[in-house]
Design a protein around this motif. Structure first.
Motif, PDB file in Angstrom:
ATOM      1  N   ASP A  47      -5.198  -4.086  -8.178  1.00 21.41           N
ATOM      2  CA  ASP A  47      -5.567  -3.656  -6.836  1.00 21.41           C
ATOM      3  C   ASP A  47      -6.107  -4.792  -5.976  1.00 21.41           C
ATOM      4  OD1 ASP A  47      -4.870  -1.033  -7.415  1.00 21.41           O
ATOM      5  OD2 ASP A  47      -6.860  -0.587  -8.235  1.00 21.41           O
ATOM      6  N   GLU A  75       8.113   1.282 -10.926  1.00 23.57           N
ATOM      7  CA  GLU A  75       7.216   2.347 -10.499  1.00 23.57           C
ATOM      8  C   GLU A  75       5.793   1.817 -10.569  1.00 23.57           C
ATOM      9  OE1 GLU A  75       7.267   6.922 -11.510  1.00 23.57           O
ATOM     10  OE2 GLU A  75       6.228   5.831 -13.109  1.00 23.57           O
ATOM     11  N   ARG A  76       5.108   1.855  -9.471  1.00 28.25           N
ATOM     12  CA  ARG A  76       3.725   1.412  -9.445  1.00 28.25           C
ATOM     13  C   ARG A  76       2.793   2.519  -9.931  1.00 28.25           C
ATOM     14  NH1 ARG A  76       1.900  -1.163  -4.036  1.00 28.25           N
ATOM     15  NH2 ARG A  76       0.499  -2.311  -5.424  1.00 28.25           N
ATOM     16  N   PRO A  77       1.743   2.153 -10.671  1.00 25.71           N
ATOM     17  CA  PRO A  77       1.420   0.776 -11.048  1.00 25.71           C
ATOM     18  C   PRO A  77       1.958   0.411 -12.425  1.00 25.71           C
ATOM     19  CG  PRO A  77      -0.453   2.184 -11.510  1.00 25.71           C
ATOM     20  CD  PRO A  77       0.634   3.086 -10.949  1.00 25.71           C
ATOM     21  N   ASP A 129      10.964   9.448 -15.965  1.00 25.43           N
ATOM     22  CA  ASP A 129      10.008   8.782 -16.854  1.00 25.43           C
ATOM     23  C   ASP A 129      10.705   8.047 -17.997  1.00 25.43           C
ATOM     24  OD1 ASP A 129       7.763   9.457 -15.430  1.00 25.43           O
ATOM     25  OD2 ASP A 129       7.230  11.177 -16.674  1.00 25.43           O
ATOM     26  N   ARG A 177      13.904   2.689  -1.820  1.00 26.39           N
ATOM     27  CA  ARG A 177      12.445   2.642  -1.860  1.00 26.39           C
ATOM     28  C   ARG A 177      11.882   4.054  -1.922  1.00 26.39           C
ATOM     29  NH1 ARG A 177       7.962  -0.569   0.515  1.00 26.39           N
ATOM     30  NH2 ARG A 177       6.473   0.888   1.452  1.00 26.39           N
ATOM     31  N   ASN A 178      10.880   4.233  -2.799  1.00 28.39           N
ATOM     32  CA  ASN A 178      10.089   5.465  -2.877  1.00 28.39           C
ATOM     33  C   ASN A 178      10.925   6.711  -3.159  1.00 28.39           C
ATOM     34  OD1 ASN A 178       7.832   3.928  -2.485  1.00 28.39           O
ATOM     35  ND2 ASN A 178       7.536   4.522  -0.342  1.00 28.39           N
ATOM     36  N   ASP A 200       0.817  -1.205   0.000  1.00 29.08           N
ATOM     37  CA  ASP A 200       0.000   0.000   0.000  1.00 29.08           C
ATOM     38  C   ASP A 200       0.857   1.265   0.000  1.00 29.08           C
ATOM     39  OD1 ASP A 200      -2.398  -1.281  -0.109  1.00 29.08           O
ATOM     40  OD2 ASP A 200      -2.777  -1.212   2.054  1.00 29.08           O
ATOM     41  N   GLY A 201       2.054   1.194   0.580  1.00 27.12           N
ATOM     42  CA  GLY A 201       2.898   2.372   0.662  1.00 27.12           C
ATOM     43  C   GLY A 201       4.006   2.424  -0.359  1.00 27.12           C
ATOM     44  N   LEU A 202       4.059   1.458  -1.272  1.00 25.26           N
ATOM     45  CA  LEU A 202       5.147   1.389  -2.230  1.00 25.26           C
ATOM     46  C   LEU A 202       4.803   2.153  -3.510  1.00 25.26           C
ATOM     47  CD1 LEU A 202       7.916   0.143  -2.990  1.00 25.26           C
ATOM     48  CD2 LEU A 202       6.644  -1.706  -4.078  1.00 25.26           C
ATOM     49  N   THR A 203       5.677   3.089  -3.910  1.00 28.24           N
ATOM     50  CA  THR A 203       5.489   3.818  -5.169  1.00 28.24           C
ATOM     51  C   THR A 203       6.606   3.502  -6.157  1.00 28.24           C
ATOM     52  OG1 THR A 203       6.622   5.761  -4.250  1.00 28.24           O
ATOM     53  CG2 THR A 203       4.206   5.673  -4.058  1.00 28.24           C
ATOM     54  N   THR A 204       7.864   3.525  -5.707  1.00 28.17           N
ATOM     55  CA  THR A 204       8.989   3.200  -6.588  1.00 28.17           C
ATOM     56  C   THR A 204       9.984   2.328  -5.834  1.00 28.17           C
ATOM     57  OG1 THR A 204      10.436   5.069  -5.998  1.00 28.17           O
ATOM     58  CG2 THR A 204       8.775   5.449  -7.718  1.00 28.17           C
TER      59      THR A 204
END
Length: 220
Positions: A131, A77-79, A203, A197-198, A46-50
């Motif tokens: 999800d 990188e999520r998602p 891009d 993490r994160n 839930d807290g993971l973005t990159t």
């Protein structure tokens, strides 16, 4: 049976092996003890973005003879976006841009690509792109302790995947070891370093340059 994008052997294991590793790395830092492993993994994701990390990968065949040893770096990188760079023994880049997966063999000057939905079906990479709760996609069970590590096993619920299971070993709260077992008897052993993490990622890491020369092969 779902198949990965073909990568000319013996350079590297299938793309399914790649995405298994990405998904497992997304669990770094998740405590492995207790029977509520699925809930803990869900909470961490839930807290993971990159995520980015160096990797060392060793693949064994069904009689446990070493087939290939490789090193490189990954970015996700999520998602649904990731970049996988093999540096040794062969230069190869794998990019998922959210719609397609591209496998670029720099030495052979070949590019394979396939829809991301087809390439990732039945793999733990679904943790990054959907999800759904982890327990809807995989059976997650704690394992008996082995040495100084705690272990968690994930088995895909999709019966048509080439992946049999992955085993994640934790030293305290730090992911230490990952083993991947496929239905052909092959085992992939993975270790990680310099995990970040994160942190922001460019891009361009997740964009494939379509002006790349060489053979361009589609597998849909």
């Amino acid at each position: 049976m779902t198949h990965a994008i073909p990568i000319r052997p013996p350079r590297h294991a299938s793309v399914l092996g790649l995405v298994l590793l990405l998904a497992a790395l997304a669990l770094v830092g998740a405590p492995a003890r207790a029977a509520d492993g699925a809930a803990r993994l869900d909470g961490y994701l839930d807290g993971l973005t990159t995520l980015q990390a160096d990797f060392h990968q060793v693949t064994f065949n069904s009689d446990r003879t070493q087939m290939l040893e490789s090193d490189g770096r990954l970015y996700l990188e999520r998602p649904g976006r990731f970049r996988w760079e093999y540096r040794t023994p062969f230069a190869q880049v794998i990019i998922a841009d959210g719609k397609r997966v591209y496998v670029h063999d720099l030495e052979l000057e070949q590019v394979y690509h396939r829809s991301q939905q087809a390439a990732l079906r039945g793999t733990p990479a679904l943790l990054l792109t959907q999800d759904e709760p982890i327990e809807d996609l995989f059976v997650v069970t704690p394992m008996e302790e082995g040495g100084e590590r705690d272990w968690v096993a994930l088995r895909p619920r999709d019966p048509d995947t080439e992946i049999e299971r992955i085993e994640i070993g934790f030293d305290g709260e730090q992911l230490d070891t990952l083993l991947m077992f496929d239905r052909f008897g092959q085992v992939t052993h993975l270790r990680f370093a310099d995990i970040r993490r994160n942190q922001p990622l460019e891009d361009d890491l997740f964009r494939f340059d379509h002006s790349t020369g060489g053979d361009f092969l589609e597998f849909d």
